[in-house]
Scaffold this active site. Structure first.
Site, short mmCIF file in Angstrom:
data_model
loop_
_atom_site.label_atom_id
_atom_site.label_comp_id
_atom_site.label_asym_id
_atom_site.label_seq_id
_atom_site.Cartn_x
_atom_site.Cartn_y
_atom_site.Cartn_z
CE LYS A 1 -31.67 26.52 38.45
NZ LYS A 1 -30.32 25.95 38.62
CG ASP B 1 -29.58 22.86 37.19
OD1 ASP B 1 -29.22 21.78 37.69
OD2 ASP B 1 -29.05 23.94 37.46
CD GLU C 1 -26.49 22.80 35.14
OE1 GLU C 1 -25.84 23.46 35.96
OE2 GLU C 1 -27.16 23.33 34.22
CG ASP D 1 -23.56 23.47 38.39
OD1 ASP D 1 -22.47 23.96 38.75
OD2 ASP D 1 -24.63 24.09 38.53
CE LYS E 1 -23.73 27.43 38.09
NZ LYS E 1 -24.76 26.91 39.02
#
Length: 367
Positions: free
Chosen positions: A161, A189, A215, A240, A264
């Site tokens: 992250k 991400d 991402e 995403d 997701k």
């Protein structure tokens, strides 16, 4: 077959450690669990895990609107999932997490009625799904330490992250790459944390550390920016937060905005839309990831069945249940060597909710 009753449960599950990303921090994972009863004796279970900065729902809003959604389903055919999904999309268009909990339970019923595991109901085979594990935002040194711990546990890929100030993000990535060594799969991400200018500089600099992908570098609405960044980047980009449903997928394809999709279930409102997104991706030569929020075992199990059944789903980020101090769900899957997940072979999802745990949760019943 008809739905006779729906039980809803509100769960607040402590995390092992706080999980911080560019758009928010989770210390308590919030899920709604659903148990859908039928006149044939089949009971399906579902879960929607709520992460407000992405989906816009809160635990309070899901709990307040849940009985209305349940009332709309009672008396209907649970096996006609297309009709139920369309019905829920029309009535509750912006409640994707709530809809995902109910829809997952319908797929569980379908599998139990057919006496088949969900991956077989979806027309697929039982194949291993390999998940990464995620290092949340912390100091560079702490993130490097946690990345090394995941490698020591046998995971073969790590999601990193980022999405804060560029200098700190690059230091995080430098120390993590040093810790895990060359060739180890790292997936970045940014969770919408950069503007276009910062993202452009970040992509150039991050290339030196060999990430598999980056991402969602920019805010979800900036499809043009994502496409511009992709044209200038040597690192593949994944969408995403810009991707909730099949309409978003078409927009991303038309713009040439990404190399990969992250599906997701809490964003897609369940498997019905997830299948549409994957089909669009496959037609456009865009491989997919199936990801999660901080889901417990029901939603993770549904995602594992989906990924197992679709070969265009080549990445998995299904570490949510591993982040929980206690997962009240038994069965469905297990975290194996190298992050390998295999779906259960029993009917439906193959999961069970701990009855004693459910007994201590806030509960609403609709008949």
């Amino acid at each position: 077959m008809r739905i006779t009753k729906i039980d809803l449960y509100r769960a607040a599950m402590p995390m092992k450690t706080p999980f911080k990303v560019a758009i928010g921090t989770t210390t308590i994972s919030q899920s709604i669990f659903a148990r859908i009863h039928t006149d044939a004796g089949h009971i399906g279970v579902g879960e929607g895990n709520i992460f407000t900065p992405v989906v816009g729902e809160t635990a309070d809003s899901v709990w307040a609107i849940g009985p209305a959604a349940a009332r709309a389903l009672v008396g209907t055919d649970p096996l006609d999932i297309e009709a139920r999904a369309r019905q829920m999309r029309k009535l509750f268009p912006h409640n994707t997490t709530l809809r995902s909990a109910l829809e997952i339970a319908l797929w569980d019923i379908l599998g139990k009625a057919a006496n088949l595991p969900l991956f077989a109901v979806l027309g697929g085979r039982r194949r291993p799904v390999v998940t990464d594990n995620t290092v949340g935002l912390e100091s560079p040194a702490v993130m490097a330490e946690r990345a090394l711990a995941f490698k020591a546990r046998g995971f073969v890929a790590i999601k990193v992250k980022l999405g804060t100030d560029l200098a700190t993000d690059l230091e995080r990535m430098r120390l993590i790459r040093e810790a895990v060594g060359p060739g180890f799969a790292l997936r970045v991400d940014a969770n919408q944390g950069w503007d276009r200018t910062t993202a452009r500089a970040a992509l150039r600099a991050l290339a030196a550390y060999g990430p598999e992908l980056v991402e969602q570098p920019v805010v979800r609405a900036d499809i043009d920016g994502l496409a511009e960044l992709r044209r200038g980047s040597t690192v593949p980009l994944m969408a995403d937060e810009s991707l909730f449903d099949e309409h978003d997928a078409l927009r991303l394809v038309a713009a040439g905005a990404c190399d990969y999709f992250n599906i997701k279930l809490a964003k897609a409102a369940g498997i019905w839309t997830a299948l549409k997104i994957n089909a669009i991706g496959e037609a456009a030569h865009i491989p997919c990831m199936v990801g999660c929020m901080t889901d417990a075992g029901i939603a993770i199990s549904a995602a594992v069945h989906l990924a197992s059944a679709r070969e265009n789903i080549v990445f998995a980020d299904l570490d949510g249940a591993d982040m929980l101090a206690v997962d009240p769900v038994a069965g469905g899957f297990g975290y194996g060597a190298g992050g390998e997940l295999l779906p259960a072979t029993g009917p439906g999802l193959g999961v069970e909710l701990d009855a004693a745990y459910l007994g201590g949760l806030p509960h609403q019943a609709v008949e």
